[in-house]
Scaffold this active site. Sequence first.
Site, PDB file in Angstrom:
ATOM      1  N   GLY A  11     -52.785 -43.246 -29.705  1.00 54.84           N
ATOM      2  CA  GLY A  11     -51.529 -43.361 -30.313  1.00 54.84           C
ATOM      3  C   GLY A  11     -50.449 -43.183 -29.133  1.00 54.84           C
ATOM      4  O   GLY A  11     -50.547 -43.455 -27.956  1.00 54.84           O
ATOM      5  N   GLY A  14     -51.216 -39.962 -26.800  1.00 61.49           N
ATOM      6  CA  GLY A  14     -52.363 -40.110 -26.051  1.00 61.49           C
ATOM      7  C   GLY A  14     -52.293 -41.291 -25.189  1.00 61.49           C
ATOM      8  O   GLY A  14     -52.717 -41.031 -23.893  1.00 61.49           O
ATOM      9  N   ARG A  37     -61.938 -50.352 -34.064  1.00 63.04           N
ATOM     10  CA  ARG A  37     -60.717 -50.058 -33.503  1.00 63.04           C
ATOM     11  C   ARG A  37     -61.055 -50.466 -31.942  1.00 63.04           C
ATOM     12  O   ARG A  37     -60.564 -50.844 -30.949  1.00 63.04           O
ATOM     13  CB  ARG A  37     -60.422 -48.664 -33.415  1.00 63.04           C
ATOM     14  N   ALA A 131     -42.390 -40.553 -27.589  1.00 61.13           N
ATOM     15  CA  ALA A 131     -42.910 -41.854 -27.548  1.00 61.13           C
ATOM     16  C   ALA A 131     -43.299 -42.326 -28.560  1.00 61.13           C
ATOM     17  O   ALA A 131     -43.724 -41.481 -29.604  1.00 61.13           O
ATOM     18  CB  ALA A 131     -44.369 -41.719 -26.534  1.00 61.13           C
ATOM     19  N   LYS A 184     -40.935 -23.719 -32.202  1.00 64.09           N
ATOM     20  CA  LYS A 184     -40.530 -25.101 -32.541  1.00 64.09           C
ATOM     21  C   LYS A 184     -40.993 -25.377 -33.868  1.00 64.09           C
ATOM     22  O   LYS A 184     -40.211 -26.129 -34.587  1.00 64.09           O
ATOM     23  CB  LYS A 184     -41.521 -25.774 -31.492  1.00 64.09           C
ATOM     24  N   ASN A 202     -30.222 -35.897 -38.781  1.00 62.74           N
ATOM     25  CA  ASN A 202     -30.047 -34.589 -38.486  1.00 62.74           C
ATOM     26  C   ASN A 202     -28.381 -34.039 -38.731  1.00 62.74           C
ATOM     27  O   ASN A 202     -28.293 -32.998 -39.337  1.00 62.74           O
ATOM     28  CB  ASN A 202     -30.409 -34.156 -37.200  1.00 62.74           C
ATOM     29  N   GLU A 264     -47.065 -34.157 -41.151  1.00 61.94           N
ATOM     30  CA  GLU A 264     -47.976 -32.891 -40.602  1.00 61.94           C
ATOM     31  C   GLU A 264     -47.334 -31.591 -41.489  1.00 61.94           C
ATOM     32  O   GLU A 264     -47.593 -30.607 -40.942  1.00 61.94           O
ATOM     33  CB  GLU A 264     -47.686 -32.772 -39.226  1.00 61.94           C
TER      34      GLU A 264
HETATM   35  P1  NAP Z   1     -49.929 -41.313 -33.309  1.00 58.99           P
HETATM   36  O1  NAP Z   1     -49.235 -42.221 -32.677  1.00 58.99           O
HETATM   37  O2  NAP Z   1     -50.090 -41.297 -34.799  1.00 58.99           O
HETATM   38  O3  NAP Z   1     -51.260 -41.304 -32.594  1.00 58.99           O
HETATM   39  C1  NAP Z   1     -52.499 -40.909 -32.926  1.00 58.99           C
HETATM   40  C2  NAP Z   1     -53.782 -41.365 -32.801  1.00 58.99           C
HETATM   41  O4  NAP Z   1     -54.878 -40.537 -32.951  1.00 58.99           O
HETATM   42  C3  NAP Z   1     -53.912 -42.728 -33.346  1.00 58.99           C
HETATM   43  O5  NAP Z   1     -54.026 -43.716 -32.409  1.00 58.99           O
HETATM   44  C4  NAP Z   1     -55.293 -42.545 -34.392  1.00 58.99           C
HETATM   45  O6  NAP Z   1     -55.908 -43.687 -34.201  1.00 58.99           O
HETATM   46  C5  NAP Z   1     -55.770 -41.601 -33.312  1.00 58.99           C
HETATM   47  N1  NAP Z   1     -56.963 -40.983 -34.156  1.00 58.99           N
HETATM   48  C6  NAP Z   1     -57.034 -40.285 -35.450  1.00 58.99           C
HETATM   49  N2  NAP Z   1     -58.065 -39.963 -35.676  1.00 58.99           N
HETATM   50  C7  NAP Z   1     -58.985 -40.107 -34.599  1.00 58.99           C
HETATM   51  C8  NAP Z   1     -60.253 -39.895 -34.584  1.00 58.99           C
HETATM   52  N3  NAP Z   1     -61.166 -39.432 -35.365  1.00 58.99           N
HETATM   53  N4  NAP Z   1     -60.955 -40.435 -33.224  1.00 58.99           N
HETATM   54  C9  NAP Z   1     -59.949 -40.992 -32.339  1.00 58.99           C
HETATM   55  N5  NAP Z   1     -58.848 -41.229 -32.524  1.00 58.99           N
HETATM   56  C10 NAP Z   1     -58.127 -40.891 -33.680  1.00 58.99           C
HETATM   57  O7  NAP Z   1     -49.616 -39.777 -33.011  1.00 58.99           O
HETATM   58  P2  NAP Z   1     -48.461 -39.082 -31.907  1.00 58.99           P
HETATM   59  O8  NAP Z   1     -47.251 -39.626 -32.229  1.00 58.99           O
HETATM   60  O9  NAP Z   1     -49.056 -39.449 -30.645  1.00 58.99           O
HETATM   61  O10 NAP Z   1     -48.621 -37.540 -32.168  1.00 58.99           O
HETATM   62  C11 NAP Z   1     -49.752 -36.890 -31.694  1.00 58.99           C
HETATM   63  C12 NAP Z   1     -49.522 -35.487 -31.887  1.00 58.99           C
HETATM   64  O11 NAP Z   1     -48.362 -35.256 -30.868  1.00 58.99           O
HETATM   65  C13 NAP Z   1     -49.007 -35.035 -33.536  1.00 58.99           C
HETATM   66  O12 NAP Z   1     -49.121 -33.543 -33.701  1.00 58.99           O
HETATM   67  C14 NAP Z   1     -47.270 -34.927 -32.919  1.00 58.99           C
HETATM   68  O13 NAP Z   1     -46.576 -33.970 -34.128  1.00 58.99           O
HETATM   69  C15 NAP Z   1     -47.355 -34.413 -31.837  1.00 58.99           C
HETATM   70  N6  NAP Z   1     -46.171 -34.798 -30.681  1.00 58.99           N
HETATM   71  C16 NAP Z   1     -45.916 -36.359 -30.755  1.00 58.99           C
HETATM   72  C17 NAP Z   1     -44.773 -36.697 -29.962  1.00 58.99           C
HETATM   73  C18 NAP Z   1     -44.284 -38.120 -30.037  1.00 58.99           C
HETATM   74  O14 NAP Z   1     -43.204 -38.393 -29.421  1.00 58.99           O
HETATM   75  N7  NAP Z   1     -44.908 -39.082 -30.518  1.00 58.99           N
HETATM   76  C19 NAP Z   1     -43.868 -35.797 -29.700  1.00 58.99           C
HETATM   77  C20 NAP Z   1     -44.308 -34.350 -29.398  1.00 58.99           C
HETATM   78  C21 NAP Z   1     -45.280 -33.934 -30.256  1.00 58.99           C
HETATM   79  P3  NAP Z   1     -55.547 -45.162 -34.874  1.00 58.99           P
HETATM   80  O15 NAP Z   1     -54.751 -45.830 -34.016  1.00 58.99           O
HETATM   81  O16 NAP Z   1     -56.906 -45.951 -35.187  1.00 58.99           O
HETATM   82  O17 NAP Z   1     -55.058 -44.950 -36.268  1.00 58.99           O
END
Ligand code: NAP
Length: 305
Positions: A11, A14, A37, A131, A184, A202, A264
């Site tokens: 995602g 990642g 996927r 991101a 946080k 905000n 979340e």
């Molecule tokens: P995201 O874009 O929704 O990505 C999550 C990914 O996990 C998706 O690609 C999903 O797959 C995959 N996934 C879920 N279950 C899975 C499994 N069993 N096996 C393999 N892949 C699996 O989330 P994100 O924004 O990156 O956030 C991830 C964490 O980082 C969260 O806790 C978020 O709060 C934290 N965070 C994010 C940011 C940011 O800017 N994005 C910043 C700080 C913290 P699918 O594509 O198939 O749905």
Amino acid sequence: MSSTWHILGAGSLGSLWACRLARAGKAVRLILRDAQRLQAYQQVGGLTLHEQDTANHYAIPAETAEGDGPIHRLLVACKAYDAAPAIARLAPRLADGAELVLLQNGLGSQDEVADQVPHARCIFASSTEGAFREDDWQVRFAGHGFNWLGDPLTPALPEWFDDLHDAGIPAEWTVDILTRLWRKLALNCAINPLTVLHECRNGGLLEHLGEVTALCDELAELLRRCGQPQAAEDLDEEVQRVILATAANYSSMYQDVRAGRRTEVHYLLGHACRAADRHGLQLPQLERLHRRLVDNLQARGLPSA
Ligand code: NAP
């Protein structure tokens, strides 16, 4: 011990980590949700990272949890509510002494993961990088920030830590990772749910500062009771600074709710309320906020836990 970075979840975060590690020549393998996927990914052939006006494609190999071979190093980059079930599926492949880096926001999911894999080392991370996915397998690096990593049980620096610097991932090892995650979480609890309830950016909370301050007082009390006095220091002042500095932004929870995505909340405000309960602390503002948010999510047909 293999030096491959397995990355669970392609995602937003990642993919951002995977592309930077691959660009630096590190061995990276993605672990995707299921065969469907994986097939969709293989048709595209890699991840694309968009940074300002440039886009770079990285042909990173991928597999599902059912792939072959032991895993020694795993970046867990799914949402908090997906982390423990995903790790349960992967547990048979985790080598003894495997190291997991948990990128999840909030608290609670890290312990759920650790319970699944007592033979692995769990490293907690707190990220302020930003991101988002422009499309499947296409990620935009939207906000420069920083990453703190630490292990609440063992202070020793992992041997791969320099990989992060080599890959241009800004990161520091800290012995106070729990303090950072609690702080946080408290900032999130004081801002994000109110932006959902008041349906505002905000900056809209500047009209509700009384409510914000009352929440901060209770959150600070909770942090002190949870053995996190440093995380409680000047919380209200920082919350107000964040509201001003990000006045034009919509919070991540607001964006999730608006897009009909699961939030979340269970690992943010929900975790705070459960911790208060465990300590026998009455925090009426926080409890009321939680009830209102749960009602709001349920009315929209979204999971409230
Ligand atoms: P995201 O874009 O929704 O990505 C999550 C990914 O996990 C998706 O690609 C999903 O797959 C995959 N996934 C879920 N279950 C899975 C499994 N069993 N096996 C393999 N892949 C699996 O989330 P994100 O924004 O990156 O956030 C991830 C964490 O980082 C969260 O806790 C978020 O709060 C934290 N965070 C994010 C940011 C940011 O800017 N994005 C910043 C700080 C913290 P699918 O594509 O198939 O749905």
